[in-house]
Design an enzyme around this catalytic site. Structure first.
Site, PDB file in Angstrom:
ATOM      1  N   GLU A  75       1.964  -0.968   7.341  1.00  0.00           N
ATOM      2  CA  GLU A  75       2.395  -2.312   6.945  1.00  0.00           C
ATOM      3  C   GLU A  75       3.356  -2.891   7.976  1.00  0.00           C
ATOM      4  OE1 GLU A  75       5.179  -4.467   3.518  1.00  0.00           O
ATOM      5  OE2 GLU A  75       4.567  -2.369   3.270  1.00  0.00           O
ATOM      6  N   ASP A 120       5.548   0.316   2.862  1.00  0.00           N
ATOM      7  CA  ASP A 120       6.923   0.401   2.390  1.00  0.00           C
ATOM      8  C   ASP A 120       6.949   0.880   0.941  1.00  0.00           C
ATOM      9  OD1 ASP A 120       7.850  -0.494   4.792  1.00  0.00           O
ATOM     10  OD2 ASP A 120       8.183  -2.562   4.143  1.00  0.00           O
ATOM     11  N   ASP A 150       8.214  -0.186  -1.686  1.00  0.00           N
ATOM     12  CA  ASP A 150       8.680  -1.265  -2.556  1.00  0.00           C
ATOM     13  C   ASP A 150       7.466  -1.956  -3.171  1.00  0.00           C
ATOM     14  OD1 ASP A 150       7.605  -2.754  -0.478  1.00  0.00           O
ATOM     15  OD2 ASP A 150       9.534  -3.447   0.290  1.00  0.00           O
ATOM     16  N   ASP A 203       6.058  -4.888  -2.599  1.00  0.00           N
ATOM     17  CA  ASP A 203       5.115  -5.452  -1.630  1.00  0.00           C
ATOM     18  C   ASP A 203       4.246  -4.362  -1.016  1.00  0.00           C
ATOM     19  OD1 ASP A 203       5.779  -8.085  -1.938  1.00  0.00           O
ATOM     20  OD2 ASP A 203       7.274  -8.100  -0.344  1.00  0.00           O
TER      21      ASP A 203
END
Length: 640
Positions: free
Chosen positions: A427, A500, A502, A504
């Site tokens: 990403e 990541d 998280d 997203d």
């Protein structure tokens, strides 16, 4: 639009620049950068020894493994007032960049540190540094904290007839990923320095283990060469070691070279300038290669030792060759402060001319050795030619099988064997850059994604094919998609989603899994798709470092540590994203197969999986609405 004026220009004074950008001076804040501090101080002592002012260096790794003392019996750093700064010369050297006694040749004929930043950089990057100097019949001391004087220079009223310098320093945990020194690495490097400086005594004390070892190698680099070959576990093809030592006093240069051919299939060259390892080689190493090629080729041509049809290259001549190059120069020009490469143009011709003549004499005066070397060279040439012929056939088939346009952002691996190849789909360009630096270039490829990809459950096939990011993925994998999928043409047998930790990142991973499920389902069925689990937290407790995937694991680690020691200090760092991680950290936690955590994607219940993907990723929003309402109360912490 924000304004940009002179008020926005920041000027870093003194050692502030070093603390702001340590990588410019020591290469990075990981383990190599940490140990670079030690070598800067040790090399100052070695410079004293090389120039005839010292014969012993003592290095003590203290019990905390996060602080070191280096002591030499040289002349001692001057402590008298500097004529311009009006403060002790010791303080000038430790607090001012580009200061020292090595810029002119009056005090040091040869030196490893000519930029005048070594000791001051160590001071700047240490939470504490204590300098003690024995000079002029007494002992002086001055203390520093993070590059700034914490005390004035004081006379300790300890009278002595000895001279020398002692530097205690503790690297700053605010700067480095970890401040724990590696005792085994220090021991190995100190022994090498003893090999390179014949007769120099180096004592290493490890207070943590209660061990002390002394290194003295009167045989110098000849002993070092034998140590390298023995450590490799290979046998020499000729018993005689070629060695040369030549002093050119008018140019303040000393050259030492030792070499021997072995049965190994690789070449091993260790080169040094003024005791500093030049890991990236440079002009002196190129001169050595020129000399070996010319001398051996000349001997083989003179004795008609090359059969017709056999082509001998420089690589054939150096295959299995182990060598140590140790050069001392008055004004070495290094590439960068870390001194990994020598740039002096004159070094190439000096080394080439000196070694070539001596090696030709060696070959002509040792017929049994030269015959064995010639046979070894021909063996390498024939093996290379046979391998090239076989590889040509394999490459032709591989080109046919892998004929495709690879995406420009793909950092491909060098191996053409898909069974060992890994593709990390990462990403963002920032994380992709760190992954490219931290990966194993032989087996690991990296493809950065830009933003969120299309939802394959809602987009048409044509839209998916026209989407740049998904098109790059398909091209990189090389096996097509949808009805044209050919799994046997897959270029990597591990495809790892690295996002990541998280919301997203989870969303992007979900979109990618949806694409693989709908258009490359056999890759999942055959076990080729994985999800990486990068840590969200780093916990440092004393000398130990722990990694946690999420808040729950972080709390579990903290509880376990406090059960062992209720007073332990735990420092916690939360990563905002993969792009924040240094390449070495990303390698250690997420890329290295021996230490990483990855999950293999499987489909245990096909009907339930189909229903879930169709409902949550499809066009009917009512399914997603019901799912959110049913699970909202279960969500204790949403990362949005």
């Amino acid at each position: 639009m924000s304004s940009y004026s002179g008020a926005d220009i920041i000027v870093l004074e003194g050692l502030e620049a070093v603390r702001k950008r340590p990588g410019m001076y020591i290469g990075g804040t990981g383990k190599p950068g940490l140990h670079h501090l030690l070598w800067e101080i040790v090399d100052n002592g070695v410079d004293e020894a090389v120039n005839g002012h010292a014969d012993c260096i003592e290095v003590t790794l203290h019990k905390d493994a996060a602080s070191v003392t280096v002591q030499d019996n040289g002349r001692g750093i001057p402590v008298d007032p500097h004529p311009q700064k009006k403060i002790p010369a010791l303080e000038v050297i430790l607090t001012t960049l580009h200061s020292g006694g090595k810029f002119e040749g009056d005090q040091y004929v040869t030196s490893g540190g000519l930029h005048g930043v070594g000791a001051s950089v160590v001071n700047a990057l240490s939470k504490e540094l204590v300098a003690r100097v024995k000079r002029g019949g007494t002992t002086y001391e001055q203390r520093f904290q993070r590059g700034r004087p914490a005390s004035a220079l004081v006379d300790l009223n300890k009278r002595t007839r000895l001279t020398g310098t002692s530097i205690y320093f503790a690297p700053d945990p605010q700067i480095f990923d970890s401040v724990a020194f590696d005792a085994s690495q220090i021991r190995a490097q100190l022994e090498i320095k003893a090999y390179l400086n014949r007769g120099l005594r180096i004592i290493f004390r490890d207070e943590n283990q209660g061990e002390e070892v002394e290194f003295v190698h009167e045989g110098g680099i000849v002993d070092y060469l034998g140590h390298l070959i023995q450590g490799e576990g290979v046998f020499p093809v000729h018993p005689e070691i070629f060695s040369i030592q030549q002093d050119t006093f008018e140019n303040a240069v000393r050259l030492e070279v030792a070499l021997q051919w072995t049965e190994s299939t690789r070449e091993c060259v260790k080169s040094y300038v003024n005791g500093i390892p030049t890991n990236d080689g440079g002009t002196h190493e190129q001169g050595y290669k020129d000399a070996v090629r010319t001398a051996v080729r000349s001997w083989m041509d003179t004795h008609n030792a090359i059969p017709r049809g056999v082509e001998v290259t420089s690589e054939d001549i150096r295959e299995g060759l182990f060598a140590v190059i140790n050069m001392f120069m008055s004004e070495p020009q290094f590439q960068g402060q870390t001194k990994d490469k020598l740039n002096n143009p004159s070094a190439r011709s000096l080394v080439s001319g000196t070694v070539r003549v001596a090696l030709e004499q060696f070959l002509n005066s040792h017929p049994s050795a030269s015959d064995a070397i010639g046979t070894r060279v021909l063996q390498a040439a024939r093996a290379r030619q046979a391998s090239r012929a076989a590889a040509k056939s394999v490459r032709a088939k591989a080109r046919q099988r892998r004929r495709l346009m690879l995406p420009g952002k793909l950092a491909d691996c060098s191996s053409m064997d898909p069974t060992v190849g890994e593709l990390f789909i990462v990403e963002g360009d920032s994380a992709g850059g760190s992954a490219k630096q931290g990966r194993d270039r032989k087996t690991q490829a990296v493809l950065p994604l830009r933003g969120k990809v299309l939802n394959a459950e809602q987009a048409t096939t044509q839209k998916l094919r026209n989407n740049t990011e998904l098109s790059n993925v398909v091209q990189a994998l090389g096996c097509g998609m949808g009805d044209n999928l050919e799994p046997d043409k897959l270029r990597y047998h591990k495809v790892i989603l690295l996002m990541d930790a998280d919301s997203d990142g989870h969303h992007i991973a979900t979109l990618m899994l949806t694409f693989f499920y709908r258009y490359m389902r056999p890759l999942i069925d055959q076990g080729h798709i994985y999800i990486a689990e990068p840590p969200l937290y780093r916990l440092d407790a004393g000398k130990e470092t722990y990694w946690a995937l999420d808040e729950e694991e972080k709390s579990r680690i903290e509880r376990r540590l406090r059960r062992k020691n209720s007073r332990i200090k735990i420092e916690v760092q939360r990563f905002k994203g993969l792009g924040e991680m240094m390449p070495q950290t990303l390698k250690e936690t997420t890329l290295d197969p021996a230490r990483r955590r990855i999950l293999q994607v499987t489909i245990p219940e096909k009907t339930r999986t189909e229903t879930t993907i169709a409902g949550l990723m499809g066009r009917d929003s009512s399914v997603r609405y019901r799912f959110i309402m049913e699970n909202a109360r279960k969500a204790e912490d949403l990362d949005v």
